[in-house]
Enzyme design. Structure first.
Site, PDB file in Angstrom:
ATOM      1  CB  SER B  59     -19.849 -42.357  40.182  1.00 29.56           C
ATOM      2  OG  SER B  59     -18.721 -42.452  39.339  1.00 29.56           O
ATOM      3  CE  LYS B  96     -20.494 -43.565  36.195  1.00 26.96           C
ATOM      4  NZ  LYS B  96     -19.439 -42.534  36.260  1.00 26.96           N
TER       5      LYS B  96
END
Lengths: 419, 140
Positions: B59, B96
């Site tokens: 990701s 993230k």
């Protein structure tokens, strides 16, 4: 001159929760070495009535039913986080005395009235940097620091920082503290003091120093003075070296063979000798002890210890192992089920200043070099990478740790995975 | 038995040499010696607040963080818009990019196959630490 006591809240549980957020808000119990009994409890576990020292094997079913999560002691993790907390204190205060793995005294000298603010900043910094919540008590003496910290944890409004400055506030807190709960007062002494009408810390604070000295000597008199705010105990130098080093373990299962005891004893000596060398000390005596389990009444009981004096004090692992095994040979009796063994290194002398004899010198240059190399390798590649053959390779006796969490901060293979 | 006379000794101050006087030529680098490169110095600014975690999945490939990379997490760094962070979202760890703009907060994966994670009032959200650096092993 003010003193603070920093105390990590439910330290072992806080360490576990840092990397396992699913444990937050839930009852958590950390078990002692060998998964024996409760040594740390989360607030939720305390509220469920889990007592300190409660044996796991007796409460296993009940705790499970109550939704308690148990963890084995992960001392690699706790030790690392403790070092981080202590290093922050060392960085941000004029002086510290490490008191235990989760407590330290700090010097607030020269902060003239800003102690409370500094304490709050310290607390916030430690929480932010390490994730470990702490309480801080601020008072004139070490003994009062202990008292203050108890109340910091019990009074939620204080926000983890408690200043016991005014006489009224001190009187109020001290009158709620039972005399036996004072740091340094044992149960038996407490009973004698109660007979004299000294039932709380406030009573002791108000007692005449002479009366205290008569009952418990200078030590008790000093505690009384410290409660009044007279500083009698100084912060000890954090680098103070040990008086003796002990290494012992309860076995995962009873051990009967001498060879297994020998391996256990050799590995205890290895660990203790490494500690000894780290403090640049040598040991003059080695004591070995073994015993059976008093909790297995059907077993025949036996316990013994023996001391071996070295010709010249040494920090050389093979020499110390040899001495410990000699002691073991003296005390080992076949046919018993041993559950614990240990060794004690004592009679320390600074390395390089050992009393030598005509026929025996201290550790040679080569011996020292070998040990230094072994310590370095073990520091870099992990404990036990290089070991004495006497310690054995597969240890059936090594301790039980069935609920051990990963060593997140000390082993590359144990890192937290994050997606 | 013959007893030697006690010899009187004097203390002579010996000038301290930077280079050993043994045979051979002194190293021309002697004067310019430096400590070897220290990777801790490069990667860890604040040891007390620095942890390591392992990246899992793809990701964050757009930020150069691949599966199995080791990420340096410094809890003392202040997260700002654009910081790569380790966060707890509803009790789960995630890695993230933090975005904060016009009062809105969201976590942005660096891979178009993954959706943004909006942080709203109902989200249990905590920033665990900031990732200032990551390390990739090209061979085992």
């Amino acid at each position: 001159m003010m003193v603070g006591l920093v105390d990590c809240n439910n330290f072992y549980v806080s360490c576990e929760r840092l990397f396992q957020p699913q444990l937050r808000g839930r009852p958590v119990v950390v078990l002692s070495n060998n998964d024996g009994c409760a040594v740390a409890r989360s607030e939720e576990a305390k509220q469920l009535g889990v007592k300190m020292g409660a044996p796991w094997h007796l409460h296993r079913a009940a705790w499970k039913q109550a939704g308690v999560t148990v963890r084995s002691s992960n001392y690699a993790l706790y030790g690392d986080l403790s070092n981080r907390v202590m290093s922050i204190l060392r960085m941000l205060t004029p002086g510290i005395e490490v008191y235990s793995i989760d407590e330290a005294f700090i010097d607030f000298g020269g902060m003239g009235g800003r102690e409370e603010q500094v304490a709050r900043e310290l607390r916030a910094t430690i929480l932010q940097w390490t994730g470990i919540p702490v309480s801080i008590g601020i008072v004139p003496t070490k003994t009062l620091a202990k008292v203050a910290n108890r109340s910091a944890k019990k009074v939620p409004v204080s926000g983890g920082v408690r200043v016991l400055l005014t006489d009224e506030v001190q009187q109020q807190v001290l009158s709620k503290l039972e005399v036996e709960d004072i740091w340094g007062v044992a149960t038996r002494l407490g009973r004698r003091l109660r007979a004299l009408g000294i039932a709380t810390a406030a009573d002791m604070r108000n007692a005449a120093p002479e009366a205290l000295r008569k009952e418990g000597g200078v030590v008790l008199e000093r505690i009384g003075r410290e409660l009044r705010g007279e500083r009698c105990l100084q912060l000890d130098d954090a680098t103070r070296s040990a008086k003796s080093i002990m290494a012992s373990r309860s076995f995962g299962r009873p051990v009967t063979e001498r060879s297994e005891l020998e391996q256990a004893v050799a590995s205890f000596v290895s660990r203790a000798a490494e500690k000894l060398r780290r403090q640049h000390l040598t040991a003059g005596t080695v004591t070995t002890f073994i015993h059976t389990s008093p909790f297995r009444p059907t077993d025949r009981q036996y316990g013994a210890s023996a001391l071996v004096r070295l010709c010249v004090a040494s920090s050389n692992t093979p020499k110390l192992i040899q001495a410990a095994l000699q002691a073991l040979r003296e005390i080992y009796r076949p046919g018993f089920r041993y559950v614990k063994a240990g060794i004690l290194l004592d009679a320390f002398e600074p390395a390089g200043e050992e009393q030598t004899h005509l026929w025996a010198g201290g550790d040679s240059e080569n011996e020292r070099g070998l040990m230094a190399t072994m310590d370095r390798v073990n520091r870099i590649w992990g404990r036990g990478t290089l070991n004495m053959a006497a310690c054995g390779v597969r240890n059936g006796w090594s301790m039980r740790a069935e609920h051990l969490s990963p060593r997140y901060t000390t082993r590359w293979q144990d890192l937290l995975h994050v997606a | 038995m013959r007893v030697h006379d006690v010899e009187k000794r004097t203390n002579l101050a010996v000038p301290l040499m930077a280079a050993p006087v043994a045979a051979g030529f002194p190293s021309p680098a002697e004067e310019h010696e430096d400590r070897p490169l220290d990777f801790n110095e490069l990667l860890v600014k604040n040891p007390a607040s620095t942890f390591a975690v392992k990246a899992q999945g793809d990701s964050m490939v757009g930020a150069g963080i691949h599966d199995g990379d080791i990420c340096v997490v410094d809890r003392s760094l202040k997260p700002v818009d654009g910081s790569v962070i380790v966060a707890l979202v509803n009790g789960e760890f995630t890695m993230k990019r933090l975005r904060m703009k016009a009062g809105r907060v969201w976590l942005k994966p660096e891979n178009s196959n993954y959706p943004d994670i909006p942080i709203t009032e109902g989200t249990e959200f905590e920033i665990w630490g900031v990732i200032p650096k990551s390390v990739r092993m090209h061979t085992a």
